[in-house]
Write an enzyme that holds these catalytic residues in place. Sequence first.
Site, PDB file in Angstrom:
ATOM      1  N   SER A 138       0.848  -1.191   0.000  1.00 46.09           N
ATOM      2  CA  SER A 138       0.000   0.000   0.000  1.00 46.09           C
ATOM      3  C   SER A 138       0.880   1.235   0.000  1.00 46.09           C
ATOM      4  CB  SER A 138      -0.887   0.011   1.251  1.00 46.09           C
ATOM      5  OG  SER A 138      -1.525   1.263   1.434  1.00 46.09           O
ATOM      6  N   TYR A 158      -1.409  -0.741  10.609  1.00 50.31           N
ATOM      7  CA  TYR A 158      -1.663  -1.140   9.227  1.00 50.31           C
ATOM      8  C   TYR A 158      -0.501  -0.723   8.323  1.00 50.31           C
ATOM      9  CZ  TYR A 158      -3.521  -1.170   4.510  1.00 50.31           C
ATOM     10  OH  TYR A 158      -3.683  -1.386   3.165  1.00 50.31           O
TER      11      TYR A 158
END
Length: 247
Positions: A133, A146
Amino acid sequence: MNTILITGATAGIGLAAARRFAQGGWRVIATGRRGDRLRALADELGDACLPLEIDIRDPESLAQLARLDPPWGDIDLLLNNAGLAPPMDDLQQADPAALNNAIDTNVTGLVALTRALLPKLIERTGAIINLSSVAATYPYRGGAVYAATKAFVRQLSLDLRCDLAGTGVRVTSIEPGMVETEFTVVRNRGDQAASDALYANMNPITAEDLAETIWWIATLPPHLNINAIELMPVSQTWAGFTVAREA
């Protein structure tokens, strides 16, 4: 015929990738925790799909994948797509169970599955594509754990290239920005309205966009390796600095 194993194939990017690779003539091993969705996907894709209800956090489940018989056991591409994010709480207020779930899914399970399949991928001169990501690079409030898991995935991909030098196995980290899938609904504790508000009027990346990107990487000539690819919607860019001001 080539074979791809996709984790998290029940929705979003994994589901779109399963459809794209089946369309391209590949066998698709579709894994995930929601058996009803896997069965529906198998009905849709027919003999091209092997649905396996697998929890990536369960070591024994992962070991089963390494013991598949041919032709399904002849895996040419591992798509490590399964992942999740805990709610966007500051770390000091975050639920430890939600944090550990993200780490177990995004890091521990991914490493265990990759290691289990490496002998077959080396034998087949295959490839590994990992979903990271932009959070791996650009910090934002509420994303600490995350983002850290995705930074791990990015760095694992790069270092795995070193470990696999001379084997012909390709490794890629894909690092997307805002993609509208169920991922954000789950992150917002099932709040569809919150997800809709996040993506309103901004033309986000779609799961199908990323499926096409994954297909392109997978079908490049075998002497080419995309180390990492970062992509965002045109309407998304980097946040400015945050300044906490005294009253």
